[in-house]
Design a protein around this motif. Structure first.
Motif, mmCIF file in Angstrom:
data_model
loop_
_atom_site.group_PDB
_atom_site.id
_atom_site.type_symbol
_atom_site.label_atom_id
_atom_site.label_comp_id
_atom_site.label_asym_id
_atom_site.label_seq_id
_atom_site.Cartn_x
_atom_site.Cartn_y
_atom_site.Cartn_z
ATOM 1 N N GLY A 80 45.858 34.096 49.061
ATOM 2 C CA GLY A 80 46.620 34.920 49.986
ATOM 3 C C GLY A 80 45.936 36.224 50.340
ATOM 4 N N SER A 81 44.917 36.583 49.589
ATOM 5 C CA SER A 81 44.190 37.814 49.895
ATOM 6 C C SER A 81 42.997 37.569 50.827
ATOM 7 C CB SER A 81 43.727 38.489 48.604
ATOM 8 O OG SER A 81 44.840 39.084 47.982
ATOM 9 N N SER A 129 42.776 42.466 46.649
ATOM 10 C CA SER A 129 43.406 41.756 45.547
ATOM 11 C C SER A 129 44.718 42.458 45.229
ATOM 12 C CB SER A 129 42.502 41.745 44.308
ATOM 13 O OG SER A 129 43.187 41.162 43.225
ATOM 14 N N ARG A 130 45.799 41.723 45.385
ATOM 15 C CA ARG A 130 47.115 42.302 45.110
ATOM 16 C C ARG A 130 47.194 42.750 43.655
ATOM 17 N NH1 ARG A 130 52.224 40.992 43.458
ATOM 18 N NH2 ARG A 130 53.830 41.819 44.813
ATOM 19 N N SER A 131 46.805 41.847 42.751
ATOM 20 C CA SER A 131 46.879 42.161 41.324
ATOM 21 C C SER A 131 45.761 43.115 40.911
ATOM 22 C CB SER A 131 46.757 40.873 40.507
ATOM 23 O OG SER A 131 45.500 40.265 40.772
ATOM 24 N N THR A 134 41.932 39.586 39.864
ATOM 25 C CA THR A 134 41.472 38.207 40.056
ATOM 26 C C THR A 134 39.953 38.108 39.829
ATOM 27 O OG1 THR A 134 43.278 37.841 41.583
ATOM 28 C CG2 THR A 134 41.462 36.281 41.698
ATOM 29 N N GLU A 272 51.941 26.411 47.188
ATOM 30 C CA GLU A 272 52.278 27.353 46.116
ATOM 31 C C GLU A 272 53.748 27.719 46.125
ATOM 32 O OE1 GLU A 272 49.857 30.942 45.999
ATOM 33 O OE2 GLU A 272 48.642 30.065 44.415
HETATM 34 O O1 LIG Z 1 45.553 39.046 45.486
HETATM 35 P P1 LIG Z 1 45.204 38.551 44.145
HETATM 36 O O2 LIG Z 1 46.058 39.157 43.070
HETATM 37 O O3 LIG Z 1 43.752 38.691 43.842
HETATM 38 O O4 LIG Z 1 45.544 37.015 44.124
HETATM 39 C C1 LIG Z 1 44.878 36.077 44.909
HETATM 40 C C2 LIG Z 1 45.501 34.726 44.712
HETATM 41 O O5 LIG Z 1 45.449 34.491 43.329
HETATM 42 C C3 LIG Z 1 46.236 33.496 42.741
HETATM 43 O O6 LIG Z 1 45.519 32.364 42.577
HETATM 44 C C4 LIG Z 1 47.593 33.293 43.322
HETATM 45 O O7 LIG Z 1 48.115 32.050 42.952
HETATM 46 C C5 LIG Z 1 47.582 33.379 44.806
HETATM 47 O O8 LIG Z 1 48.896 33.329 45.295
HETATM 48 C C6 LIG Z 1 46.936 34.667 45.223
HETATM 49 O O9 LIG Z 1 46.974 34.761 46.619
#
Ligand SMILES: O=P(O)(O)OC[C@H]1O[C@H](O)[C@H](O)[C@@H](O)[C@@H]1O
Length: 431
Positions: A80-81, A129-131, A134, A272
């Motif tokens: 999604g990123s 990256s949302r988190s 990754t 997903e």
């Molecule tokens: O944006 P990030 O935290 O890096 O995540 C990137 C991707 O990582 C994972 O695999 C999630 O399942 C996805 O839904 C997400 O889009």
């Protein structure tokens, strides 16, 4: 967006939905809509995605990229990123002098080749990256940074970051004083195309962000409590109902090269979000007319387990086919490539219907920012509606997280029991 579900009715297809069942389903759509409207109004996790067209500040994104005048843009992100940004620029920035590339995989052969080919001193890097954790994204960013440094390029001058409030990527952005945009609160990556996550490269390529968001807003305004009045819900409800009747595969088949990545974006969204609790509809990716000459054989004559979703813009640019006096080709002369593509589109639908295979037609006005914004919003809303009908947690992805932990554990990035399962793999090798 316009959706035609005629070829999904039981009178035309098996599996298909009869009119009474559709009326019953419409009552469930009304309830689901109430839930969605409540979640959206309260900004609940996931439902908040439907507020993006209203909330995303195009000017803020344009300001953040105003200092960049790149020849190429490199998105470093995954899932999604990355997919939203790729989908939007592929659909809308075909004529831009700027090229958009993405590193959404860590295949060293590909990464090395791309970094060799890119004009690094003229490339803008968008790390997303949302988190902020990754592994693939962070590793790729470290590799890109190093490549730029080795080429004598000031990478910090050429990098913009989009990430969550905290995390290693946020720390890195702060330590290096990089421009950093926020991933919106409450929006999972796969629903974030119409935010900073999906719009930064588009802004650098002069895509009309206001029009894109206006398309999304039109989709939001069109959400009503009945599938008969709301194209997004018609699509989500019918895809769900067909799955319940055996169409466990949804082949997304746009008839526009600019929407090829849209099918990839759709695949993540659908898989997903809905692949939970032993259920969900498997997305397949196809491209018309190319795959009409390959996969269509299976779709029409294979197992009755598929819905084919055909997508097209209703207006296309002109590209006349020259006249010819070759006897068997005379019928083509004086036509247009768009007319031919539309004939192929309609032929595919008819051919599926003649074999009583369900299809749904999705049309947008044309390949412009407003129509594409509407398409992305409506398909997200369709997915959220389908999630309500399935009764799943649409906005989580625990199965994907499992693999992320296992990979991280294998690289020594923490003590994860998931990594033990990798080491304990059963082997039965044949060489
Ligand atoms: O944006 P990030 O935290 O890096 O995540 C990137 C991707 O990582 C994972 O695999 C999630 O399942 C996805 O839904 C997400 O889009």
């Amino acid at each position: 967006m316009r959706v035609d579900i005629g070829n999904a009715l039981a009178s035309e297809a098996d599996p298909g939905i009869d009119r009474d069942a559709l009326d019953d389903l419409d009552e469930r759509v009304a309830d689901a809509h109430d839930r969605i409207a409540r979640g959206t109004a309260d900004d609940e996790f996931g439902y908040a995605s439907l507020n993006l067209p209203e909330r995303t500040d195009a000017a803020e994104i344009e300001d953040a990229v105003a200092g960049f005048d790149p020849e190429a843009i490199l998105t470093v992100g995954i899932g999604g990123s990355a997919l939203g940004a790729i989908t939007i620029t592929e659909a809308l920035a075909g004529d831009s002098p700027v090229d958009h590339y993405a590193l959404d995989n860590v295949d060293p052969a590909h990464v090395n080749r791309l970094l060799d080919d890119l004009p690094l001193d003229e490339t803008a890097v968008h790390v997303v990256s949302r988190s902020g954790t990754t592994a693939e994204t962070l590793a790729n960013f470290l590799v890109v940074r190093e490549a730029m440094e080795s080429a004598g390029v000031d990478w910090a001058e050429r990098t913009v970051v989009t990430t969550g409030e905290s995390g290693p990527l946020r720390d890195l952005a702060e330590a290096e004083d990089l421009p950093a945009l926020d991933v919106p609160e409450g929006v999972p990556g796969r629903f974030s195309a119409l935010s900073t996550v999906g719009l930064v490269p588009a802004a650098m390529m002069d895509v009309d962000l206001d029009a894109l968001l206006a398309g999304g807003r039109a989709g939001a305004d069109a959400l009503t409590g009945s599938l008969y009045d709301c194209p997004a819900y018609a699509y989500g409800a019918v895809a769900y109902a067909l799955d319940q009747r055996g169409a466990s595969v949804n082949a997304m088949m746009p008839y526009a090269e600019g929407l090829e990545s849209f099918a990839e974006w759709f695949a993540q969204l659908w898989a997903e979000s809905l692949g939970k609790d032993g259920g969900g509809q498997t997305p397949a990716r196809a491209l018309g007319a190319t795959d009409q000459h390959s996969q269509l054989q299976l779709y029409r004559a294979g197992p009755r387990d598929k819905l084919v979703t055909v997508v097209r813009p209703r207006e296309r640019p002109d590209s006349p086919i020259p006249e010819t006096d070759v006897a068997d080709l005379e019928y083509l002369g004086g036509q247009d490539l768009g007319t031919l593509l539309d004939a192929e589109f309609e032929a595919t639908e008819a051919s599926l219907a003649a074999a009583e295979r369900p299809s749904v037609r999705v049309e947008i006005d044309r390949m412009d920012a407003e129509s594409v914004g509407r398409l992305l919003f409506d398909v997200e809303a369709a997915c959220i509606l389908a999630g309500e009908l399935y009764g799943v947690e649409t906005f989580t992805q625990p199965a994907v997280e499992w693999g992320k932990k296992a990979a991280r554990g294998l690289l020594g990035g923490g003590d994860f029991e998931e990594a033990d399962a990798v080491r304990e793999k059963t082997e039965l090798v044949v060489e």
